[in-house]
Scaffold this motif. Structure first.
Motif, mmCIF file in Angstrom:
data_model
loop_
_atom_site.group_PDB
_atom_site.id
_atom_site.type_symbol
_atom_site.label_atom_id
_atom_site.label_comp_id
_atom_site.label_asym_id
_atom_site.label_seq_id
_atom_site.Cartn_x
_atom_site.Cartn_y
_atom_site.Cartn_z
ATOM 1 N N PRO A 178 0.821 -1.220 0.000
ATOM 2 C CA PRO A 178 0.000 0.000 0.000
ATOM 3 C C PRO A 178 0.853 1.268 0.000
ATOM 4 C CG PRO A 178 -0.741 -1.548 1.677
ATOM 5 C CD PRO A 178 0.544 -2.079 1.164
ATOM 6 N N ARG A 179 0.491 2.206 -0.842
ATOM 7 C CA ARG A 179 1.242 3.451 -0.961
ATOM 8 C C ARG A 179 1.300 4.191 0.360
ATOM 9 N NH1 ARG A 179 5.414 5.257 -2.671
ATOM 10 N NH2 ARG A 179 4.940 3.888 -4.442
ATOM 11 N N VAL A 180 0.229 4.156 1.137
ATOM 12 C CA VAL A 180 0.203 4.894 2.401
ATOM 13 C C VAL A 180 1.260 4.348 3.359
ATOM 14 C CG1 VAL A 180 -1.603 3.433 3.423
ATOM 15 C CG2 VAL A 180 -1.300 5.766 4.243
ATOM 16 N N VAL A 181 1.512 3.048 3.296
ATOM 17 C CA VAL A 181 2.527 2.438 4.158
ATOM 18 C C VAL A 181 3.927 2.809 3.674
ATOM 19 C CG1 VAL A 181 3.448 0.242 5.014
ATOM 20 C CG2 VAL A 181 0.986 0.572 4.813
ATOM 21 N N GLY A 200 0.083 0.747 8.738
ATOM 22 C CA GLY A 200 -0.533 -0.318 7.962
ATOM 23 C C GLY A 200 -1.518 -1.153 8.768
ATOM 24 N N LEU A 201 -1.163 -1.469 9.995
ATOM 25 C CA LEU A 201 -2.048 -2.288 10.832
ATOM 26 C C LEU A 201 -3.376 -1.599 11.109
ATOM 27 C CD1 LEU A 201 0.536 -3.777 13.357
ATOM 28 C CD2 LEU A 201 -0.674 -5.005 11.533
ATOM 29 N N ALA A 202 -3.392 -0.282 10.995
ATOM 30 C CA ALA A 202 -4.617 0.479 11.239
ATOM 31 C C ALA A 202 -5.426 0.728 9.966
ATOM 32 C CB ALA A 202 -4.269 1.816 11.895
ATOM 33 N N LEU A 203 -4.989 0.180 8.835
ATOM 34 C CA LEU A 203 -5.725 0.387 7.601
ATOM 35 C C LEU A 203 -7.154 -0.151 7.719
ATOM 36 C CD1 LEU A 203 -3.069 -0.450 4.858
ATOM 37 C CD2 LEU A 203 -4.072 1.794 5.358
ATOM 38 N N GLU A 204 -8.031 0.420 6.914
ATOM 39 C CA GLU A 204 -9.444 0.082 6.979
ATOM 40 C C GLU A 204 -9.692 -1.377 6.586
ATOM 41 O OE1 GLU A 204 -8.197 1.904 3.118
ATOM 42 O OE2 GLU A 204 -8.065 2.518 5.229
ATOM 43 N N ASP A 205 -10.871 -1.863 6.969
ATOM 44 C CA ASP A 205 -11.232 -3.251 6.683
ATOM 45 C C ASP A 205 -11.186 -3.553 5.190
ATOM 46 O OD1 ASP A 205 -11.611 -3.599 9.374
ATOM 47 O OD2 ASP A 205 -13.814 -3.618 9.283
ATOM 48 N N SER A 206 -11.486 -2.566 4.362
ATOM 49 C CA SER A 206 -11.520 -2.800 2.916
ATOM 50 C C SER A 206 -10.151 -3.209 2.379
ATOM 51 C CB SER A 206 -12.017 -1.545 2.188
ATOM 52 O OG SER A 206 -11.160 -0.442 2.444
ATOM 53 N N PHE A 207 -9.081 -2.710 2.998
ATOM 54 C CA PHE A 207 -7.749 -3.130 2.561
ATOM 55 C C PHE A 207 -7.567 -4.627 2.789
ATOM 56 C CE2 PHE A 207 -3.580 -4.459 4.128
ATOM 57 C CZ PHE A 207 -2.860 -4.378 2.944
ATOM 58 N N TYR A 208 -7.902 -5.101 3.984
ATOM 59 C CA TYR A 208 -7.706 -6.507 4.315
ATOM 60 C C TYR A 208 -8.599 -7.407 3.465
ATOM 61 C CZ TYR A 208 -4.842 -4.964 8.201
ATOM 62 O OH TYR A 208 -3.847 -4.393 8.953
#
Length: 399
Positions: free
Chosen positions: A53-56, A282-290
């Protein structure tokens, strides 16, 4: 002349020594070299060919620019530790973890190594399911302990494998190389067996978010009687496609964490300063990522499974990880080592024989099986599927 030392114990346990005592070239090295030489599609090694993920990634850059480039605290940055605690509660309803229950490590590899070296003494026994991730055998050997295996498909044999010398049961769920997931009943049997004999459970759960077909991950630490004896290990590598960052962690009772930290601090001391806050993000990314992660890999799985099936392999569709196991016996190839070389040279696709993940005495049961990785871009997998169609069965099968 062979150099003496404990490295021999690790090499011998990992099956890297020839009968003459020299160090053998691993099939991983051989296949990767062939892939590079021949331009083959390398589905042997389990690393993605695209970034996470780019944000990470941007969070790591920001951390570097902010000067987070020196030693982190020995247990890891509080920001990441708190994110791990929140992750365990969010996904698995694991409550009550404190910072004293978490240790950040140099990937799951160091977490496994530090745990085994901390808890084992010479002569102890560790039980794993077979096939197993190859590091397990090497570190058990390095600790001068004995490696005992139980077939992954027959967990009911576990209680009979325990002896007075058994110190721990080490599991990998979802499992590399098979891609299989242990049932709740098998997990409870592991817990009951460990509790009955007062032994540790070490659980490698790095593929926890790579589970398919609507399944969800069940951490063994959540089962009754497990938490007080379980060391749970995971990492960022598979979830965020950052295998080179080497950010892992473990959670366990505080006294076990302290024991493992005592060893860990003399291995890497600390690691990955700018990557730790990035993984916290990254661990706090939204459910949609997972959800998207699992869905995307399931699509990739299906591309490769279809290609292997069309080519004539008997395929075991994986429930998790990013590996699929295919049986070459259906094509007349009883030796997967031979078949891996044929695939590399004649077809242009690289896989790894599953015997690389077994003990020598049990290798015959897995002799015709190959492991392929599907953590690649979809065009890469479609190219691999197209190339696999060129594989011709042995004449005896073709008739």
């Amino acid at each position: 002349m062979t150099i003496p030392g404990s490295w021999l114990s690790a090499a011998r346990a990992a099956g890297l020594l020839t009968p003459s005592g020299t160090l053998a070239t691993t099939i991983f090295s051989e296949m990767s070299a062939l892939a590079n030489e021949l331009g083959a599609v390398n589905l042997g090694q389990g690393f993605p060919d695209e970034d996470g993920p780019r944000v990470v990634l941007d969070a790591a850059k920001a951390a570097i620019d902010a000067g987070i480039n020196q030693y982190p605290p020995g247990r890891g940055f509080p920001e990441l530790i708190d994110a791990i605690i929140a992750h365990q509660k969010r996904f698995y309803a694991i409550d009550g973890l404190g910072r004293e229950n978490v240790l950040v490590t140099a990937g799951a590899t160091e977490a496994i190594s530090a745990t085994l070296l901390a808890l084992l003494e010479p002569g102890d026994e560790v039980i794993t399911f077979e096939p197993f991730y190859d590091e397990y055998a090497a570190i058990i050997g390095l600790a001068h302990a004995r490696h005992v295996t139980v077939p992954f498909d027959h967990p009911e044999q576990l209680p009979q494998a325990v002896t007075a010398h058994t110190r721990a049961i080490l599991i990998n769920n979802p499992n590399n190389p098979t891609g299989r997931v242990l049932s709740p009943e098998a997990l409870q049997l592991i817990v009951d067996t460990a509790a009955a004999h007062d032994i540790y459970i070490i659980t490698d759960e790095v593929y926890e978010h790579l589970i398919y077909d609507g399944r969800t991950h069940l951490p063994i630490a959540t089962l009754p009687g497990a938490a007080e004896r379980t060391i749970t290990i995971s990492s960022a590598a598979k979830t965020f496609s950052v295998t080179g960052w080497k950010i892992g962690w473990l959670t366990a009772p505080a006294d076990l964490v302290t024991a493992i930290l005592t060893v860990k601090q003399y291995l890497t001391f600390t690691n990955g300063a700018p990557f730790q806050p990035a993984i916290a993000r990254g661990l706090a990314l939204e459910d949609s990522f997972y959800a998207g992660l699992a869905a995307g890999l399931q699509r990739k799985r299906d591309i490769l499974v279809d290609g292997l099936t069309t080519a004539g392999f008997a395929v075991d569709v994986p429930a998790g990880t990013y590996f699929v196991v295919a049986d070459g016996a259906a094509l007349g190839y009883s030796d997967a080592v031979e078949l891996s070389r044929v695939l590399a040279t004649d077809v242009g696709v690289v896989g790894i024989p599953v015997t690389a993940f077994t003990t020598p005495e049990n290798a015959a049961s897995y002799r015709s099986l190959l492991r392929f990785a599907f953590c690649k871009k979809e065009p890469t997998l479609r190219e691999a599927a197209d190339r696999l169609s060129r594989l011709r069965p042995r004449a005896s099968v073709a008739r």
